[in-house]
Design a protein around this motif. Structure first.
Motif, mmCIF file in Angstrom:
data_model
loop_
_atom_site.group_PDB
_atom_site.id
_atom_site.type_symbol
_atom_site.label_atom_id
_atom_site.label_comp_id
_atom_site.label_asym_id
_atom_site.label_seq_id
_atom_site.Cartn_x
_atom_site.Cartn_y
_atom_site.Cartn_z
ATOM 1 N N LEU A 1 -28.541 96.253 -37.548
ATOM 2 C CA LEU A 1 -29.617 97.193 -37.854
ATOM 3 C C LEU A 1 -29.612 98.367 -36.882
ATOM 4 N N ASN A 2 -29.353 98.082 -35.600
ATOM 5 C CA ASN A 2 -29.287 99.152 -34.614
ATOM 6 C C ASN A 2 -28.162 100.129 -34.931
ATOM 7 N N TRP A 3 -26.992 99.603 -35.268
ATOM 8 C CA TRP A 3 -25.858 100.454 -35.618
ATOM 9 C C TRP A 3 -26.159 101.283 -36.863
ATOM 10 N N PHE A 4 -26.831 100.661 -37.831
ATOM 11 C CA PHE A 4 -27.178 101.385 -39.057
ATOM 12 C C PHE A 4 -28.176 102.502 -38.747
ATOM 13 N N PHE A 5 -29.110 102.224 -37.848
ATOM 14 C CA PHE A 5 -30.085 103.244 -37.459
ATOM 15 C C PHE A 5 -29.396 104.414 -36.760
ATOM 16 N N TYR A 6 -28.449 104.110 -35.869
ATOM 17 C CA TYR A 6 -27.712 105.171 -35.186
ATOM 18 C C TYR A 6 -26.894 105.994 -36.187
ATOM 19 N N LEU A 7 -26.343 105.314 -37.182
ATOM 20 C CA LEU A 7 -25.602 106.020 -38.233
ATOM 21 C C LEU A 7 -26.527 106.960 -38.999
ATOM 22 N N CYS A 8 -27.738 106.495 -39.292
ATOM 23 C CA CYS A 8 -28.726 107.342 -39.987
ATOM 24 C C CYS A 8 -29.052 108.582 -39.154
ATOM 25 N N ILE A 9 -29.181 108.401 -37.854
ATOM 26 C CA ILE A 9 -29.482 109.532 -36.967
ATOM 27 C C ILE A 9 -28.341 110.539 -36.983
ATOM 28 N N VAL A 10 -27.112 110.046 -36.900
ATOM 29 C CA VAL A 10 -25.939 110.925 -36.911
ATOM 30 C C VAL A 10 -25.881 111.725 -38.214
ATOM 31 N N ILE A 11 -26.076 111.037 -39.336
ATOM 32 C CA ILE A 11 -26.055 111.713 -40.638
ATOM 33 C C ILE A 11 -27.158 112.757 -40.711
ATOM 34 N N TYR A 12 -28.334 112.415 -40.211
ATOM 35 C CA TYR A 12 -29.458 113.354 -40.241
ATOM 36 C C TYR A 12 -29.141 114.602 -39.419
ATOM 37 N N VAL A 13 -28.625 114.410 -38.205
ATOM 38 C CA VAL A 13 -28.333 115.541 -37.324
ATOM 39 C C VAL A 13 -27.235 116.422 -37.911
ATOM 40 N N MET A 14 -26.187 115.808 -38.443
ATOM 41 C CA MET A 14 -25.093 116.582 -39.035
ATOM 42 C C MET A 14 -25.580 117.381 -40.248
ATOM 43 N N THR A 15 -26.420 116.753 -41.071
ATOM 44 C CA THR A 15 -26.973 117.449 -42.232
ATOM 45 C C THR A 15 -27.902 118.572 -41.788
ATOM 46 N N LEU A 16 -28.640 118.343 -40.721
ATOM 47 C CA LEU A 16 -29.548 119.357 -40.196
ATOM 48 C C LEU A 16 -28.770 120.580 -39.705
ATOM 49 N N ILE A 17 -27.672 120.355 -39.002
ATOM 50 C CA ILE A 17 -26.820 121.458 -38.541
ATOM 51 C C ILE A 17 -26.275 122.231 -39.731
ATOM 52 N N TYR A 18 -25.840 121.501 -40.741
ATOM 53 C CA TYR A 18 -25.341 122.147 -41.970
ATOM 54 C C TYR A 18 -26.438 122.976 -42.630
ATOM 55 N N ALA A 19 -27.670 122.452 -42.638
ATOM 56 C CA ALA A 19 -28.796 123.166 -43.238
ATOM 57 C C ALA A 19 -29.079 124.463 -42.492
ATOM 58 N N PHE B 1 -36.465 108.200 -45.532
ATOM 59 C CA PHE B 1 -37.434 108.906 -46.374
ATOM 60 C C PHE B 1 -37.514 110.385 -46.002
ATOM 61 N N VAL B 2 -37.587 110.673 -44.705
ATOM 62 C CA VAL B 2 -37.682 112.061 -44.251
ATOM 63 C C VAL B 2 -36.408 112.831 -44.598
ATOM 64 N N TYR B 3 -35.273 112.155 -44.544
ATOM 65 C CA TYR B 3 -33.994 112.802 -44.874
ATOM 66 C C TYR B 3 -34.032 113.380 -46.284
ATOM 67 N N PHE B 4 -34.492 112.564 -47.233
ATOM 68 C CA PHE B 4 -34.517 113.014 -48.629
ATOM 69 C C PHE B 4 -35.725 113.897 -48.937
ATOM 70 N N ALA B 5 -36.883 113.574 -48.361
ATOM 71 C CA ALA B 5 -38.103 114.312 -48.695
ATOM 72 C C ALA B 5 -38.187 115.655 -47.990
ATOM 73 N N SER B 6 -37.796 115.707 -46.729
ATOM 74 C CA SER B 6 -37.935 116.936 -45.953
ATOM 75 C C SER B 6 -36.625 117.691 -45.815
ATOM 76 N N LEU B 7 -35.610 117.045 -45.263
ATOM 77 C CA LEU B 7 -34.356 117.753 -44.968
ATOM 78 C C LEU B 7 -33.607 118.155 -46.232
ATOM 79 N N TRP B 8 -33.258 117.187 -47.050
ATOM 80 C CA TRP B 8 -32.483 117.497 -48.260
ATOM 81 C C TRP B 8 -33.354 118.192 -49.315
#
Length: 205
Positions: free
Chosen positions: A6-24, A69-76
């Motif tokens: 679960l910790n690794w999955f959470f860190y993966l979610c953070i990485v994806i969020y940050v990379m998508t945020l930079i792209y945005a 949830f925030v990834y899809f609702a706010s960022l994307w």
């Protein structure tokens, strides 16, 4: 082992969020969604900060649900044109009904843990979820009035507003029926188990 995954999955979610945020930020530079990209920098922290202020300890699953949830609702949705995709808006509002109903369920169980009245719990969870869905539409209308940000889709305003609230209520109703079904179960069903973990973490606080 489960917590490690679960910790690794959470860190993966953070990485994806940050990379998508930079792209945005790159694609929205000087664009109409640029300000909303700054908002997406803050939204992942809103609920965790509220939990910290309230001194409520939460497990890793809580943070995973929050960032997804925030990834899809706010960022994307707000920064990368998600809400211009057909039915994307309805998907996020339905998901919000699920997330909010779970939060209401956690709140309810904190104060009425020994209450076995399923009807009362069903009514409370859905009433609060519907109220928050209504307040969200007020917020979207305020964005239009004060900032000319048409989150409420002014052209089809009534239909969009009603359907947004409707799918949020449906999402909450589905989850609340699930919660009522498994609330007293000894099995660790996910949304019930999440509340139990939060209760155990804060039992002696």
């Amino acid at each position: 082992m489960k917590n490690k995954k679960l910790n690794w999955f959470f860190y993966l979610c953070i990485v994806i969020y940050v990379m998508t945020l930079i792209y945005a930020f790159i694609v929205n530079y000087h664009g109409k969604y640029f300000q909303m990209t700054f908002v997406a920098c803050l939204t992942p922290f809103i609920v965790p900060i509220v939990m910290k202020i309230m001194k409520v300890k939460v497990p890793i699953e809580f943070y995973i649900i929050n960032i997804i949830f925030v990834y899809f609702a706010s960022l994307w949705g707000s920064c990368l044109g998600g809400y211009s995709t057909p039915y994307y808006d309805k998907f996020t509002h339905c998901a919000s009904g699920v997330v909010i109903s779970e939060l209401v369920y956690i709140f309810y169980k904190h104060y009425f843990r020994d209450d076995k009245r399923k009807g009362l719990m069903l009514l409370f969870v859905n009433a609060v979820n519907a109220m928050i869905a209504l307040f969200w539409e007020f917020y979207e209308y305020a964005l239009l009035v004060f900032f000319q940000y048409d989150a409420i889709r002014n052209v089809t305003g009534v239909h969009d507003t009603i359907t947004d609230m409707l799918v949020a209520v449906i999402g909450g109703l589905v989850l609340s029926l699930y919660l009522i079904r498994f609330d007293q179960s000894e099995d660790e069903h996910f949304f019930v188990a999440l509340e139990r973990k939060i209760h155990r973490l804060n039992k002696n606080s």
